[in-house]
Design a protein around this motif. Structure first.
Motif, PDB file in Angstrom:
ATOM      1  N   ILE A   1       0.884  -1.178   0.000  1.00 21.91           N
ATOM      2  CA  ILE A   1       0.000   0.000   0.000  1.00 21.91           C
ATOM      3  C   ILE A   1       0.919   1.224   0.000  1.00 21.91           C
ATOM      4  CG2 ILE A   1      -1.759   1.265   1.307  1.00 21.91           C
ATOM      5  CD1 ILE A   1      -2.252  -1.511   2.777  1.00 21.91           C
ATOM      6  N   ALA A   2       0.744   2.099  -0.989  1.00 20.71           N
ATOM      7  CA  ALA A   2       1.545   3.333  -1.019  1.00 20.71           C
ATOM      8  C   ALA A   2       0.811   4.384  -0.196  1.00 20.71           C
ATOM      9  CB  ALA A   2       1.720   3.797  -2.448  1.00 20.71           C
ATOM     10  N   LEU A   3       1.483   4.970   0.760  1.00 21.20           N
ATOM     11  CA  LEU A   3       0.818   5.959   1.614  1.00 21.20           C
ATOM     12  C   LEU A   3       0.896   7.348   1.010  1.00 21.20           C
ATOM     13  CD1 LEU A   3       2.015   4.955   5.198  1.00 21.20           C
ATOM     14  CD2 LEU A   3      -0.035   4.279   3.996  1.00 21.20           C
ATOM     15  N   GLU A   4      -0.187   8.066   1.130  1.00 21.85           N
ATOM     16  CA  GLU A   4      -0.205   9.480   0.702  1.00 21.85           C
ATOM     17  C   GLU A   4       0.331  10.353   1.832  1.00 21.85           C
ATOM     18  OE1 GLU A   4      -4.138  10.949   0.044  1.00 21.85           O
ATOM     19  OE2 GLU A   4      -4.538   9.326  -1.365  1.00 21.85           O
ATOM     20  N   ASP A   5       0.754  11.562   1.478  1.00 16.79           N
ATOM     21  CA  ASP A   5       1.141  12.513   2.523  1.00 16.79           C
ATOM     22  C   ASP A   5      -0.040  12.766   3.450  1.00 16.79           C
ATOM     23  OD1 ASP A   5       3.675  12.741   1.651  1.00 16.79           O
ATOM     24  OD2 ASP A   5       3.369  14.622   0.567  1.00 16.79           O
ATOM     25  N   GLY A   6       0.258  12.876   4.728  1.00 15.56           N
ATOM     26  CA  GLY A   6      -0.790  13.180   5.707  1.00 15.56           C
ATOM     27  C   GLY A   6      -1.447  11.932   6.271  1.00 15.56           C
ATOM     28  N   CYS A   7      -1.101  10.747   5.724  1.00 16.98           N
ATOM     29  CA  CYS A   7      -1.727   9.502   6.208  1.00 16.98           C
ATOM     30  C   CYS A   7      -0.988   8.945   7.408  1.00 16.98           C
ATOM     31  CB  CYS A   7      -1.708   8.439   5.113  1.00 16.98           C
ATOM     32  SG  CYS A   7      -3.009   8.670   3.913  1.00 16.98           S
ATOM     33  N   TYR A   8      -1.719   8.250   8.249  1.00 17.21           N
ATOM     34  CA  TYR A   8      -1.099   7.473   9.322  1.00 17.21           C
ATOM     35  C   TYR A   8      -1.867   6.164   9.431  1.00 17.21           C
ATOM     36  CZ  TYR A   8      -4.796   9.950  11.910  1.00 17.21           C
ATOM     37  OH  TYR A   8      -5.988  10.486  12.298  1.00 17.21           O
ATOM     38  N   ALA A   9      -1.243   5.157  10.035  1.00 21.30           N
ATOM     39  CA  ALA A   9      -1.876   3.830  10.014  1.00 21.30           C
ATOM     40  C   ALA A   9      -1.540   3.032  11.254  1.00 21.30           C
ATOM     41  CB  ALA A   9      -1.421   3.064   8.774  1.00 21.30           C
ATOM     42  N   LYS A  10      -2.455   2.088  11.544  1.00 22.47           N
ATOM     43  CA  LYS A  10      -2.274   1.140  12.637  1.00 22.47           C
ATOM     44  C   LYS A  10      -2.154  -0.240  11.992  1.00 22.47           C
ATOM     45  CE  LYS A  10      -4.632  -0.594  16.691  1.00 22.47           C
ATOM     46  NZ  LYS A  10      -5.693  -0.525  17.630  1.00 22.47           N
ATOM     47  N   ILE A  11      -1.072  -0.948  12.299  1.00 22.69           N
ATOM     48  CA  ILE A  11      -0.805  -2.199  11.582  1.00 22.69           C
ATOM     49  C   ILE A  11      -0.548  -3.327  12.585  1.00 22.69           C
ATOM     50  CG2 ILE A  11       0.699  -3.292   9.856  1.00 22.69           C
ATOM     51  CD1 ILE A  11       1.623  -0.284   9.266  1.00 22.69           C
ATOM     52  N   THR A  12      -1.388  -4.367  12.517  1.00 17.07           N
ATOM     53  CA  THR A  12      -1.117  -5.570  13.308  1.00 17.07           C
ATOM     54  C   THR A  12      -0.786  -6.688  12.332  1.00 17.07           C
ATOM     55  OG1 THR A  12      -3.394  -6.328  13.246  1.00 17.07           O
ATOM     56  CG2 THR A  12      -2.803  -4.854  15.067  1.00 17.07           C
ATOM     57  N   SER A  13      -0.599  -7.899  12.846  1.00 12.27           N
ATOM     58  CA  SER A  13      -0.249  -8.998  11.939  1.00 12.27           C
ATOM     59  C   SER A  13      -1.398  -9.306  10.979  1.00 12.27           C
ATOM     60  CB  SER A  13       0.123 -10.243  12.737  1.00 12.27           C
ATOM     61  OG  SER A  13      -0.963 -10.593  13.570  1.00 12.27           O
ATOM     62  N   SER A  14      -2.641  -8.982  11.380  1.00 15.07           N
ATOM     63  CA  SER A  14      -3.776  -9.387  10.549  1.00 15.07           C
ATOM     64  C   SER A  14      -4.595  -8.217  10.014  1.00 15.07           C
ATOM     65  CB  SER A  14      -4.704 -10.288  11.375  1.00 15.07           C
ATOM     66  OG  SER A  14      -5.057  -9.593  12.557  1.00 15.07           O
ATOM     67  N   GLU A  15      -4.273  -7.022  10.441  1.00 12.86           N
ATOM     68  CA  GLU A  15      -5.141  -5.901  10.065  1.00 12.86           C
ATOM     69  C   GLU A  15      -4.340  -4.626   9.770  1.00 12.86           C
ATOM     70  OE1 GLU A  15      -9.173  -4.167  11.845  1.00 12.86           O
ATOM     71  OE2 GLU A  15      -8.225  -5.690  13.105  1.00 12.86           O
ATOM     72  N   ILE A  16      -4.839  -3.891   8.773  1.00 14.80           N
ATOM     73  CA  ILE A  16      -4.226  -2.586   8.483  1.00 14.80           C
ATOM     74  C   ILE A  16      -5.346  -1.560   8.448  1.00 14.80           C
ATOM     75  CG2 ILE A  16      -2.990  -1.204   6.749  1.00 14.80           C
ATOM     76  CD1 ILE A  16      -1.734  -3.916   5.823  1.00 14.80           C
ATOM     77  N   ASN A  17      -5.224  -0.533   9.247  1.00 15.95           N
ATOM     78  CA  ASN A  17      -6.210   0.558   9.212  1.00 15.95           C
ATOM     79  C   ASN A  17      -5.496   1.859   8.910  1.00 15.95           C
ATOM     80  OD1 ASN A  17      -8.825  -0.670   9.963  1.00 15.95           O
ATOM     81  ND2 ASN A  17      -7.629  -1.323  11.731  1.00 15.95           N
ATOM     82  N   LEU A  18      -6.028   2.538   7.892  1.00 17.00           N
ATOM     83  CA  LEU A  18      -5.373   3.751   7.397  1.00 17.00           C
ATOM     84  C   LEU A  18      -6.246   4.965   7.714  1.00 17.00           C
ATOM     85  CD1 LEU A  18      -2.844   4.148   5.598  1.00 17.00           C
ATOM     86  CD2 LEU A  18      -4.365   4.190   3.631  1.00 17.00           C
ATOM     87  N   TYR A  19      -5.628   6.072   8.087  1.00 18.61           N
ATOM     88  CA  TYR A  19      -6.387   7.274   8.469  1.00 18.61           C
ATOM     89  C   TYR A  19      -5.774   8.519   7.853  1.00 18.61           C
ATOM     90  CZ  TYR A  19      -7.844   4.051  12.143  1.00 18.61           C
ATOM     91  OH  TYR A  19      -8.318   2.954  12.821  1.00 18.61           O
ATOM     92  N   LYS A  20      -6.626   9.520   7.663  1.00 19.49           N
ATOM     93  CA  LYS A  20      -6.147  10.853   7.305  1.00 19.49           C
ATOM     94  C   LYS A  20      -7.091  11.844   7.978  1.00 19.49           C
ATOM     95  CE  LYS A  20      -4.364  13.501   3.462  1.00 19.49           C
ATOM     96  NZ  LYS A  20      -4.078  13.567   2.058  1.00 19.49           N
ATOM     97  N   ASP A  21      -6.548  12.828   8.642  1.00 15.40           N
ATOM     98  CA  ASP A  21      -7.349  13.840   9.340  1.00 15.40           C
ATOM     99  C   ASP A  21      -8.409  13.214  10.255  1.00 15.40           C
ATOM    100  OD1 ASP A  21      -5.948  15.782   7.947  1.00 15.40           O
ATOM    101  OD2 ASP A  21      -7.347  15.693   6.256  1.00 15.40           O
ATOM    102  N   GLY A  22      -8.085  12.146  10.908  1.00 15.02           N
ATOM    103  CA  GLY A  22      -8.996  11.529  11.866  1.00 15.02           C
ATOM    104  C   GLY A  22     -10.060  10.649  11.229  1.00 15.02           C
ATOM    105  N   ILE A  23     -10.023  10.536   9.896  1.00 15.37           N
ATOM    106  CA  ILE A  23     -11.064   9.740   9.225  1.00 15.37           C
ATOM    107  C   ILE A  23     -10.431   8.487   8.611  1.00 15.37           C
ATOM    108  CG2 ILE A  23     -12.745   9.741   7.308  1.00 15.37           C
ATOM    109  CD1 ILE A  23     -12.782  12.864   7.834  1.00 15.37           C
ATOM    110  N   LYS A  24     -11.096   7.342   8.831  1.00 13.68           N
ATOM    111  CA  LYS A  24     -10.599   6.084   8.270  1.00 13.68           C
ATOM    112  C   LYS A  24     -10.691   6.126   6.743  1.00 13.68           C
ATOM    113  CE  LYS A  24     -10.877   1.285   9.311  1.00 13.68           C
ATOM    114  NZ  LYS A  24     -11.573   0.236   9.956  1.00 13.68           N
ATOM    115  N   LYS A  25      -9.648   5.636   6.102  1.00 16.25           N
ATOM    116  CA  LYS A  25      -9.601   5.731   4.635  1.00 16.25           C
ATOM    117  C   LYS A  25      -9.565   4.360   3.984  1.00 16.25           C
ATOM    118  CE  LYS A  25      -6.708   8.140   2.193  1.00 16.25           C
ATOM    119  NZ  LYS A  25      -7.104   9.078   1.188  1.00 16.25           N
TER     120      LYS A  25
END
Ligand code: AGP
Length: 603
Positions: free
Chosen positions: A204-228
């Motif tokens: 997954i290529a991240l855009e500027d301003g993105c942040y993410a939570k990554i476990t062994s089984s799940e990836i959740n991506l956010y920008k400005d507090g909103i899930k993307k």
């Protein structure tokens, strides 16, 4: 520059993944390295200065660990020592960081007043303290990261671990490359594809301003507090593309790939002759002027392109170095096309030049090698050089591919302006067919290049001279020699020598003189005679077989004569090869020259 790799999962031992990934990132350039990993919920941080094998020798590979972060550091804030190297731990947070945080000094003072003490001189330790300080107020890692990104100015790719969440990696990105590798039962983070290419092809290529939570089984991506939502893409390369395939160095392998790279880059545009060239390229006739902006060798490719486009298509071209362009008055007019040239597509100054042009409302075109890179995504139009992965810090095949595309732009524009006749188009297409064979024959003149290297190895100053397009090539030849053989050299416009620099010519001073343009050959040859008569050891690179020779050179390399638009692709080969042979003779670190980084992601 700096490299990041991270792992979370149950299938592998994180320590192996981290060290393996860092080895694959060595080509980017670094001067210290470190890893952080959890074993039985206990954090271990190991760091070392210098080569990665020093770090390896400190690591216990027998541990059992499911999560960790690794980093190679190219010093920016503070010297290359263990204290400044990453990972940095402050309070509950352990961090690796690529990029430069610009407001770190004021943040540092503020955090000091809150009671934080700092061991290192780095901006990264300040980021870790900032995150820890925010977290103390809300006990929520994601919310803290979001708030942190609102406060930080500058560029960052961050890999983050939090003591309260031992199964999770966090990331945040702004203006520094970062990808998430998607595995099965495990996930990865990396600043660059090779770090994880043999582990997974999905990313997954991240855009500027993105942040993410990554476990062994799940990836959740956010920008400005909103899930993307996100797209999982697939790498085009495979692991064999980043091996030496039997060559002694990546640089040698990459030089030998140039015939194929030329075919791959130009074939799509030339497969149906001029028709496909016109159909597949933008319409350049609508622009009043072309501005080319780039750094290093990519600027040199731009300078070759300027000569070709101006001469062949009678269109004005201005070339600027991106680090200067961004801070000078650009005088960009509405009808100007800004072409940014970059192998990595991540060079900080080139990216900023692109942003300036976009803000000004100009059309932008990227000539880019790395697909999915920031510049490739941000430019309005993109033409890809098909050089494949380039590992050696000194660019060779990507430079050639940039020149090849610029020559096609020149041909496209001159055809549209009705400045080139059918006979010449036929000649160009025939030469393009023969070019890969010619490049191969030049690469095979190894013994000649070795002799030249032997001849010049004891000299500390070497000159490269030429006029017009040959001067642009002289610049690239000189840069190649400097960066890999650590020999000082200067590229000079041949006619400019006698305005000062000729005083440096002494008995035996090596002068590499390039003459391929018939129109100005006699002028350059008289400049060569001027240095020869002052004792210079002249290495003459030319496409002229048998002009009246009267001893104005000591060694001669003849490159096949082809159309002006294709000639630089041949002339550059001896320049690359002489630099390579000299660096080899001097025992230099050819693929990873000291102090240099493959991709310069800070300004
Ligand atoms: C050349 O051999 C260099 N390593 C360097 O000058 C390079 O061309 C420059 O840093 C630009 O990089 P880019 O093409 O990735 O933007």
């Amino acid at each position: 520059m700096c490299g990041i790799v991270g792992y979370v999962g149950s299938n592998k031992n994180s320590v192996h993944v981290l060290i393996d990934g860092l080895k694959k990132l060595e080509y980017r350039g670094y001067d210290s390295a470190g890893i952080a990993y959890l074993e039985n919920n206990k954090l271990n941080i190991i760091k070392s200065v210098g080569e990665l094998k020093k770090l390896e020798s400190k690591v216990n590979f027998g541990v059992s660990s499911n999560i960790g972060l690794g980093h190679t550091r190219w010093a920016t804030h503070g010297i290359a020592d263990e204290v400044n190297s990453h990972p940095h731990k402050v309070g509950k947070f352990t961090i690796v960081h690529n990029g430069i945080v610009e407001n770190y000094n004021e943040l540092r003072s503020k955090l000091k007043s809150e009671g934080y003490g700092f061991k290192s001189e780095t901006d990264t330790e300040v980021v870790a303290a900032l995150l820890d300080s925010i977290y103390k107020t809300n006990n929520d890692v994601l919310k803290s990261i979001r708030k942190m990104t609102d406060i930080l100015d500058g560029s960052y790719a961050l890999g983050i671990m939090c003591e309260d969440d031992n199964d999770t990696l966090y990331v945040a990105k702004n203006k520094s490359p970062l990808i998430i590798g998607v595995g099965e039962g495990d996930n990865y983070i990396a600043s660059d594809v090779p770090a994880i290419l043999d582990k997974t092809k999905k990313y997954i290529a991240l855009e500027d301003g993105c942040y993410a939570k990554i476990t062994s089984s799940e990836i959740n991506l956010y920008k400005d507090g909103i899930k993307k939502d996100f797209n999982v893409e697939e790498f085009k390369y495979d692991a064999s593309d980043i091996s030496k395939k039997g060559y002694e160095h990546f640089m040698l392998k990459e030089m030998h790939e140039q015939p194929e790279v030329f075919r791959r880059t130009t074939n799509p545009y030339l497969e149906s002759g001029i028709d496909s060239l016109i159909a597949k390229m933008p319409d350049f006739t609508k622009y009043g002027k072309i501005r080319i902006v780039a750094c290093g060798s990519a600027t040199h490719a731009g300078l070759v392109g300027k000569q070709m486009i101006e001469k062949f298509a009678n269109a004005e071209v201005q070339v600027d170095t991106a680090s200067e362009f961004r801070y000078c008055k650009q005088f960009l007019k509405e009808d100007e096309l800004v072409i940014v040239v970059s192998q990595s597509g991540e060079t900080a100054d080139t990216l900023e030049a692109l942003n300036i042009a976009k803000k000004n409302g100009n059309d932008t075109l990227g000539i880019i090698n790395e697909k999915g890179s920031t510049i490739a995504r941000e430019a309005k139009m993109v033409l890809y050089t098909e050089a494949g992965k380039e590992i050696a810090v000194a660019t060779t095949k990507a430079y050639s591919a940039q020149v090849a595309l610029l020559s096609l732009i020149a041909l496209n524009l001159s055809y549209k302006k009705d400045l080139v006749d059918k006979k010449e188009i036929k000649e160009i297409l025939e030469d393009a067919n023969k070019l890969p064979g010619y490049i191969e024959s030049l690469l095979n003149k190894e013994e000649d290049y070795k002799k030249i290297a032997e001849d010049i190895k004891d000299y500390n100053d070497i000159f490269f001279i030429g006029r017009g397009i040959d001067y642009a090539l002289a610049m690239e030849g000189s840069l190649k020699l400097k960066e890999i053989s650590y020999t000082h050299s200067e590229a000079y416009a041949a006619g400019e020598l006698k305005h000062g620099t000729i005083s440096l010519i002494d008995e035996g001073t090596p002068v590499v003189a390039i003459v391929t343009d018939d129109n100005i050959a006699p002028k350059t040859i008289s400049n060569i005679k001027e240095v020869k008569s002052r004792g210079a050891n002249v290495i003459y690179i030319t496409n002229k077989k048998d002009e009246n020779e009267d001893g104005f050179y000591d060694k001669k390399i003849v490159v096949p004569k082809v159309n002006y638009l294709l000639q630089p692709l041949l002339t550059v080969i001896p320049l690359q090869m002489v630099a390579y042979e000299l660096a080899k003779l001097k025992g230099c670190s050819i693929d990873k020259p000291k102090n240099l980084a493959k991709s310069v992601t800070v300004e």
